[in-house]
Design a protein around this motif. Structure first.
Motif, PDB file in Angstrom:
ATOM      1  N   ASP A   1     -15.380  28.084   4.356  1.00 52.40           N
ATOM      2  CA  ASP A   1     -16.398  27.077   4.699  1.00 52.40           C
ATOM      3  C   ASP A   1     -15.751  25.724   4.934  1.00 52.40           C
ATOM      4  O   ASP A   1     -16.115  24.981   5.857  1.00 52.40           O
ATOM      5  CB  ASP A   1     -17.421  26.952   3.557  1.00 52.40           C
ATOM      6  CG  ASP A   1     -18.344  28.154   3.488  1.00 52.40           C
ATOM      7  OD1 ASP A   1     -18.271  28.988   4.417  1.00 52.40           O
ATOM      8  OD2 ASP A   1     -19.099  28.271   2.509  1.00 52.40           O
ATOM      9  N   HIS A   2     -14.758  25.422   4.079  1.00 50.28           N
ATOM     10  CA  HIS A   2     -14.071  24.139   4.166  1.00 50.28           C
ATOM     11  C   HIS A   2     -13.324  24.018   5.499  1.00 50.28           C
ATOM     12  O   HIS A   2     -13.322  22.971   6.131  1.00 50.28           O
ATOM     13  CB  HIS A   2     -13.102  24.025   2.984  1.00 50.28           C
ATOM     14  CG  HIS A   2     -12.444  22.693   2.888  1.00 50.28           C
ATOM     15  ND1 HIS A   2     -13.137  21.579   2.494  1.00 50.28           N
ATOM     16  CD2 HIS A   2     -11.169  22.290   3.139  1.00 50.28           C
ATOM     17  CE1 HIS A   2     -12.308  20.536   2.515  1.00 50.28           C
ATOM     18  NE2 HIS A   2     -11.108  20.954   2.901  1.00 50.28           N
TER      19      HIS A   2
ATOM     20  N   LYS B   1     -14.125  25.507   8.257  1.00 48.01           N
ATOM     21  CA  LYS B   1     -15.101  25.386   9.353  1.00 48.01           C
ATOM     22  C   LYS B   1     -15.616  23.965   9.478  1.00 48.01           C
ATOM     23  O   LYS B   1     -15.873  23.471  10.557  1.00 48.01           O
ATOM     24  CB  LYS B   1     -16.280  26.334   9.086  1.00 48.01           C
ATOM     25  CG  LYS B   1     -16.053  27.742   9.600  1.00 48.01           C
ATOM     26  CD  LYS B   1     -17.315  28.554   9.405  1.00 48.01           C
ATOM     27  CE  LYS B   1     -17.051  30.034   9.544  1.00 48.01           C
ATOM     28  NZ  LYS B   1     -18.167  30.816   9.007  1.00 48.01           N
ATOM     29  N   ALA B   2     -15.782  23.306   8.267  1.00 53.92           N
ATOM     30  CA  ALA B   2     -16.413  21.982   8.232  1.00 53.92           C
ATOM     31  C   ALA B   2     -15.552  20.924   8.931  1.00 53.92           C
ATOM     32  O   ALA B   2     -14.368  21.016   9.007  1.00 53.92           O
ATOM     33  CB  ALA B   2     -16.665  21.586   6.787  1.00 53.92           C
TER      34      ALA B   2
END
Lengths: 197, 272
Positions: B268-269, B271-272
């Motif tokens: 997720d990190h 992607k962010a």
């Protein structure tokens, strides 16, 4: 998905059934056919002579690993096998021999072994060897032994196998007598093995 | 007193185990030399995992595994849980593939393609999550069934068969849990399903470990029959073995779940 799970379960079940068939059928004690190798050893007997499996072939042999200072397991086992051979009676019309292998050669001299085995039965012969030789023999039959640290009097405890290994007249491993097996069951299997069954 | 050399000498040498460990280490090293760069921690995890599996089977430790129930349970904890866990955590597929000779890498596309298709179907079947979980717990229960355990510890052939099934099943299960990177043949489960699977395998292991620990009877007679490595109270040996089956084995699920979550957060990190 259900079908796959049941296939996996069936696989484990087949494996379980195959394993429960291990050791041979029809024994009242523990059958060990095919699980352990045949009889082979080279030890010093209680008379001080070399004794090998060749000296005992032609009749069933029961092998036990113990030590004469043993307070409970060994005398019980010897009394049980003497009772079982008596109970087997006429069905055991052979020269069945019991080999008491001492795994405590530091204390069990041949003479001491002779006095010990005479106490139980004429069928019992004592034998021992160096720790290395005993290690190799017990390893062959998946057994072991170990020593405790000696106390202030130099006494020490010995851990050892509590089973009796039964070989037939050809030296093939046939049955294992565990402490939980009854004398009646042992006698029945001795009769069967002596009869070549 | 046992010397270091005696400790390193296998109690029961097994050529297949030795070759498998050598091949696992050799292929990885070959992959590294051909330019694969997994990083320090994955490489350390991989070699520690392979090393643990080797150490509990091909050193003097194996002697204790054969003649003490507690040491046997620790051996299986390494073979089925921690060793394969560390190997799979390293996700060594790309490094191992780089280490393979090109001719071997092409095999699945060559004349042996039908065989590989069959293997792929079988592999995907055993990696179906419920089957994988069932097998993972099932093998522990199976080999700890007292009568089966007796035969497995008595026969040297069955002993090795038992250890191979545990090691292979461990590798399959933890591979399914930590599978990531380039998509391969292994089913890719969502983090939620992975954590659910890890949770589902815990209660049966806890129940079995607790049952062994608190059992008032000597369940595994084989260790009395064959003798123990040193004089120890049989019930104490059984209780320690039960605790090893119970606590660290179940804890591995918790640690794995945290790692799965960490991988998810990392993704997720990114992607962010």
């Amino acid at each position: 998905m259900k079908r796959r799970e049941s296939k996996a379960f069936a696989g484990l079940l087949v494996l379980a059934l195959l394993l429960t068939a291990c050791g041979g059928r029809g024994y009242q004690t523990k059958g060990i056919e095919g699980l352990l190798p045949d009889l082979e050893f080279r030890l010093t007997s209680e008379t001080g002579q070399v004794i090998t499996e060749a000296d005992l072939t032609g009749a069933p042999v029961v092998v036990f690993f113990g030590f004469t200072n043993c307070p409970d397991v060994c005398p019980t086992a010897m009394a049980r096998i003497a009772a079982a051979t008596d109970a087997a009676g006429e069905g055991l019309d052979t020269d069945l021999q019991v080999l008491f292998v001492s795994v405590d050669p530091g204390r069990d001299s041949p003479a001491r072994l002779g006095r010990y085995t005479d106490f139980f039965s004429d069928r019992v012969t004592g034998a021992t060897a160096s720790v290395e030789t005993l290690r190799a023999m017990t390893k062959r039959y998946r057994a072991t032994f170990g020593y405790d640290a000696p106390n202030e009097f130099g006494d020490y405890n010995v851990s050892h196998s509590s089973a009796m290994y039964v070989f037939d007249a050809e030296g093939d491993a046939r049955a294992l007598f565990r402490p939980s097996d009854s004398v009646t069951a042992m006698a029945a299997d001795l009769r069967r093995i002596a009869a070549g069954g | 007193m046992i010397t270091l050399v005696e400790w390193l000498r296998p109690w029961e040498p097994s050529v297949p185990v030795f070759l498998a460990c050598l091949l696992a280490a050799g292929l990885y090293v070959a992959g590294l030399m051909r330019g694969a760069s997994p990083g320090f921690w994955p490489a350390l995890s991989y070699f520690t995992g392979v090393g643990l599996m080797y150490a509990v089977t091909q050193t003097h430790y194996d002697y204790f595994s054969q003649y003490l129930f507690s040491a046997h349970r620790l051996q299986h904890l390494m073979l089925h849980h921690l060793g394969p866990f560390l190997v799979a955590l390293a996700m060594p597929a790309t490094v191992l593939a780089a280490g393979l000779p090109a001719a071997v890498r092409r095999l699945p596309q060559g004349p042996m393609a039908p065989l590989f298709r069959v293997l792929r179907v079988v592999y995907r079947m055993v990696q179906q999550p419920f089957i994988a979980g069932f097998l993972f717990v099932g093998f522990i229960y199976f080999w700890l069934t007292p009568d089966i355990h007796f035969d497995a510890m008595l026969s040297i052939d069955l002993y090795w068969f038992m250890n191979w099934t545990m090691a292979i099943d461990g590798l399959l299960f933890w591979w399914l849990i930590f599978e990531r990177g380039g998509k391969g043949v292994t089913p890719r489960l969502s983090p939620g399903r992975r954590i659910l699977l890890l949770a589902l395998i815990m209660p049966p292991q806890i129940a079995l470990g607790a049952y062994i620990t608190f059992s008032g009877q000597n369940l595994f007679e084989i260790y009395d029959v064959c003798g123990r490595a040193f004089p120890i109270d049989p019930m104490l040996d059984q209780q320690i073995g039960g605790l090893i089956t119970w606590i660290p084995a179940a804890m591995m699920s918790v640690v794995a779940a945290i790692i799965v979550l960490a991988f998810r957060l990392e993704k997720d990190h990114e992607k962010a």
